[in-house]
Write an enzyme that holds these catalytic residues in place. Structure first.
Site, PDB file in Angstrom:
ATOM      1  N   ARG A 225     -21.742 -19.093  27.099  1.00 59.46           N
ATOM      2  CA  ARG A 225     -23.153 -19.628  26.686  1.00 59.46           C
ATOM      3  C   ARG A 225     -23.911 -18.369  25.809  1.00 59.46           C
ATOM      4  NH1 ARG A 225     -25.981 -23.259  31.238  1.00 59.46           N
ATOM      5  NH2 ARG A 225     -24.516 -25.263  30.872  1.00 59.46           N
TER       6      ARG A 225
ATOM      7  N   HIS B  91     -33.331 -22.243  28.106  1.00 61.30           N
ATOM      8  CA  HIS B  91     -32.944 -23.491  29.220  1.00 61.30           C
ATOM      9  C   HIS B  91     -33.223 -23.453  30.620  1.00 61.30           C
ATOM     10  CE1 HIS B  91     -30.695 -26.928  30.193  1.00 61.30           C
ATOM     11  NE2 HIS B  91     -29.827 -26.315  30.535  1.00 61.30           N
TER      12      HIS B  91
ATOM     13  N   HIS C 292     -29.234 -21.622  26.003  1.00 62.79           N
ATOM     14  CA  HIS C 292     -28.224 -22.412  25.793  1.00 62.79           C
ATOM     15  C   HIS C 292     -28.080 -22.614  24.241  1.00 62.79           C
ATOM     16  CE1 HIS C 292     -25.794 -26.102  26.470  1.00 62.79           C
ATOM     17  NE2 HIS C 292     -26.003 -25.936  27.904  1.00 62.79           N
TER      18      HIS C 292
END
Lengths: 645, 248
Positions: A340, A411, A276
């Site tokens: 991302r 993440h 992330h």
């Protein structure tokens, strides 16, 4: 174990996808599935490990249906599971905004977002049940954001072209979890679920190849206990903590799924990790976790770094001409809203060039000065007030005055236990749901889809599929001997850990493993590096078992012992992740394989050879794991190249 | 900076506890309070001493696992902040810091700074839910709910269940915790059918668990990391009175 890696094997896995058109598969599956009669449901005992969105929703629903359910979590309360920390929202194809959304579109966005590395039928089903999730949660009293007319509000999330994300300020995960926790509590109070808090699952019990129970350790008393069950469901989350620094909670671990892998469950796509981009950078060696900030910040913040290596001026004194707005330069169409993985990789690259900012040069600026000038401070505060406060609390810097510093962090793990359409692993009777399975996100997950998948699996999928297994299974209780064997394995392992009285802390092993994983098996990897990493991890593992220090004993709360067991498993998982990354000779989803990129540095996917799920089988400590494949067939969706240029 | 830590050590719920003193050097202002304790523990482990048991999980202020009474205040000196989000820059070189567990009859000490807060779960089990089975729900937009009502419900539902309110209360009352859940559902039409029974059951459960009564000290609101207002305790009391005269 040597470092040579076997070539992709030809064995294939059968996902048991129902026949028929994509849009009718789930309906026809449910019409054909065997049912368990109401009277017999009471005879079946289902053990659920984990109490996050997936585990709590499954436990509540199975208990409502009449099964006898036991639920286990290592926390002091089921409400603490890490689902609680999800901020952004939950997707559903409600089309309440009348902006052209549909089940097909949500399905298509999800499978495309996953870079065509997930199973078409599972993803379609996910989109199909998404609407029901919102209905269920609202009925439970989840206080979603609303418009003035009293109807539900939506926002667009993670670059989606439609507004399909439901949210509760920045606390969506917490509110959904409290909904599921409420449903679970209702069943606990009714005596239909027996909740075992502060119990960690440390092994499985197999009888004649089928899963018939689990072995737990009571974290307060150290008691090791076997629990017989007719089916076991692992809802134990993801393994991002293998990187040491991640956005996951401290307790998140791979132990449950890793024990399953060691006993024969295939582990799919272990190398698919989502990194992330908008996390608060590490400030030093002491740091125990990275804090995620909502990606929505990129709607108004501009990412930049100094053009010059070794720039020493504070950010506000660096003139425009000396700044490099890296995403706007490289991806003019999407700019700061690039996906991302692209944003994360761009940030890591400039840090490696020596242009990173902040302590240790691990960070890039996310600058709100222009938005504040354009829209006014009040507007920015109304959008991001909470996040700005949190940032200031952690870093001591005021983001209204100086640019934020951000850095990518692991993440979410798309990989996990391989499951078929019924969410059953390769071990009969062992199911995996939520982040613990590999099922729906392919090589990359869309924002606001993790909550959707956890609840889809727990409320709507597993409760419809588990009966098909139970009704056909002979109700053969776990043999006492096998229950005792399981308990003995755990006792031996705990003893082995407690015998470690070396001179190096478990924490330091974890930290070093994390560094190796981040360096060599993060968002960009290459063959040389991965081979080196495998060797390093093997050495580290050897050193762990000779010189780690695990103080205390096992008859009381001993967090050092808990941590040691989890790190020991991460030290094995890390190697498998590197092997998986090594054998996937393409760049896809979150990952760039350095050898497979276009001349201008874009990811190069290889659909001909790698449009498959890689699932790994353990063949014991002394043998290399074997790679199996599940070929991905796209019957209704057109496989397309991703381009964000 | 250098710190002197006085930390409550207690082997088990039936043992006698005491403060132990530890000197800790090289504490950096950008460490979180828990990272400071991690550093102490790593030193203790390296010298083969059992580390201090303390609980934490998400380290971003939402899971409610971390606790600690720091210099007499649950969750320490910062307003609206959990212990895990408290940073060492708010302390000074040479500070002495007293660290204790949350103390309440309903929160027996398990070990050192770890307490058993399962009493809060049992209060929640008594009625902190809406009875709707999976698959029974009507369309989510079938029931419009005023924006303000939804926002009030969310402010109440924001409770993270940490128990700081109990630890701060001279009576060790769980009124703020219980009121938050009751208000959450009382603010919403979905909570209507079980409204009376919920408040009666949850209040009875609170008493059974040995939580004290509310006598309006307001300490709970002062330490609540989610800034939940004591106004909700008033709402709970009204709900309770209402339940005595209205059937549902």
């Amino acid at each position: 174990m040597g470092t040579a890696v076997s070539a992709p094997a030809s064995m294939t896995l059968d996902g048991k996808v129902p026949v028929g058109p994509l849009a009718e598969k789930w309906t026809s599956y449910r019409s054909d599935a065997r049912l368990v009669s109401p009277k017999n449901k009471r005879q079946f005992h289902v053990a659920i490990v984990g109490s996050g969105l997936a585990g709590a929703s499954a436990a509540a629903t199975l208990a409502e249906q009449g099964y006898r359910v036991s639920c286990f979590c290592f926390h002091d309360s089921p409400r603490r599971a890490h689902s609680v920390a999800a901020q952004g929202g939950i997707n559903a194809a409600k089309n309440y905004q009348y902006d052209g959304d549909s089940v097909w579109r949500l399905f298509h966005d999800t499978i495309k977002g996953g870079d065509f590395r997930s199973r078409e039928a599972n993803v379609y089903r996910l989109a199909e049940v998404s609407s029901q999730i919102i209905d269920q949660c609202v009925a439970q009293g989840v206080p979603f954001a609303r418009e003035y007319g009293g109807y539900l509000a939506n926002r667009s999330f993670g670059g989606a072209l439609v507004s399909r994300t439901f949210y509760c300020k920045g606390q969506t995960g917490q509110q959904l979890l409290l909904g599921a926790y409420g449903a679970l509590n209702r069943q606990i109070a009714a005596g239909n679920v027996v909740m075992h808090t502060r119990h960690e699952m440390l092994d499985l019990v197999l009888t004649a190849g089928a899963c018939r129970g689990i072995v737990t350790r009571n974290l307060l008393t150290g008691e090791i206990q076997s629990h017989a069950a007719d089916a076991v469901v692992l809802a134990t989350g993801g393994h991002s903590n293998v990187f040491y620094l991640s956005t996951n909670a401290a307790g998140c671990n791979v132990t449950a799924t890793w024990r399953a892998y060691k006993l024969g469950a295939a582990f799919a796509n272990p190398c698919f990790t989502q990194i992330h981009p908008t996390c608060i950078p590490p400030s030093g060696e002491h740091q125990a976790k990275l804090t995620l900030m909502s990606e929505s910040l990129r709607n108004d913040g501009r990412m930049w770094v100094p053009k010059k290596v070794g720039e020493s001026r504070p950010p506000t004194e660096i003139p425009e001409v000396d700044r490099d707005y890296l995403l706007e330069r490289k991806y003019p169409a999407y700019g700061n809203l690039a996906p991302r993985d692209i944003a994360s990789r761009a940030a890591k690259e400039v840090c490696e060039e020596g242009r990173g900012v902040g302590p240790k040069g691990l960070g890039v600026y996310l600058d709100f000065a222009e938005s504040i000038a354009e829209r006014g401070r009040a507007e920015i505060e109304s959008r991001y007030g909470n996040l700005f406060r949190m940032y200031e609390e952690i870093t001591g810097e005021n983001p209204y005055r100086v640019p934020m510093r951000i850095f990518p962090a692991p993440h979410y793990t798309m990989g996990g236990l391989w499951v078929d359409y019924e969410l059953m692993t390769t071990i009969p009777g062992l199911f995996a749901i939520g982040e613990a399975n590999f099922s729906d996100h392919g090589a990359n997950r869309l924002g606001a889809s993790a909550l959707m998948q956890g609840l889809a699996d727990g409320y709507f999928v597993l409760p419809q599929t588990i009966g098909n297994y139970l009704s056909a299974s002979r109700r053969l209780p776990a043999v006492n001997g096998e229950l005792q064997d399981g308990a003995r394995r755990v006792t031996d392992r705990v003893g082995k850990l407690l015998a470690l009285r070396g001179n190096r802390t478990v924490e330091s092993f974890h930290r070093e493993l994390g560094r190796v994983m981040w360096q060599y098996c993060g968002m960009s990897r290459g063959r040389e590096g991965l081979l080196e990493a495998i060797e390093k991890i093997q050495q580290l593992r050897e050193e762990f078992w000779s010189s780690a220090c695990v103080p205390g004993d096992h008859t009381h709360l001993n967090m050092a012992l808990e941590k040691a067991g989890r790190v020991a498993d991460f030290l094995e998982l890390g190697e498998l992740m590197c092997r998986d990354a090594l054998t996937r000779e393409e760049s896809c989803g979150c990952h760039l394989r350095e050898e497979y990129q276009t001349a201008d540095g874009e990811a190069q996917r290889n659909d001909e050879q790698f449009a498959h799920v890689a699932a790994w089988n353990c063949h014991g400590e002394d043998h290399e794991p074997v790679r199996q494949q599940e070929e991905l067939v796209f019957s209704e969706v057109k496989v397309a190249e991703r381009s964000y240029k | 900076m250098k710190l002197t830590l006085h930390i409550w050590r207690q082997a088990g719920s039936h043992s006698t506890g005491r403060f132990e003193t530890y000197d800790l050097a090289d504490v950096r202002p950008d460490m979180s309070f828990l990272e400071m304790l991690d550093q102490l523990n790593e030193q203790l482990v390296a010298s083969n001493t059992e580390p201090v048991a303390f609980e934490y999980d998400c380290r971003e202020g939402i899971c409610g696992t971390c606790s600690l009474v720091i210099n007499g205040t649950p969750h320490g000196p910062r307003n609206a902040t959990t212990t895990c989000q408290t940073y060492m820059r708010h302390f000074h070189d040479g500070d002495e810091i007293f660290i204790e567990p949350f103390r309440a009859a309903a929160f027996p000490i398990i070990r050192d700074l770890v307490v058993d807060r399962s009493s809060l779960d049992r209060v929640a089990q008594a009625g902190g839910f809406i009875s709707v089975g999976t698959g029974n729900a009507p369309d989510a937009n079938a029931l419009p709910i005023a924006k303000q009502d939804a926002e009030d419900a969310l402010s109440a539902a924001a409770c993270i269940g940490c128990g700081a309110c109990v630890a701060a209360c001279p009576n060790a009352s769980a009124s703020l915790f219980t009121a938050a859940k009751i208000s959450h559902f009382a603010d919403l039409p979905q909570g209507g059918p079980e409204r009376g029974e919920r408040v009666r059951r949850m209040i009875a459960a609170m008493d059974e668990e040995m939580f004290g009564s509310c006598t309006n000290h307001g300490e709970c609101e002062a330490v609540c990391p989610m800034e939940i207002s004591t106004r909700l305790i008033g709402q709970m009391n009204r709900e309770y009175l209402r339940s005595l005269v209205v059937q549902t």
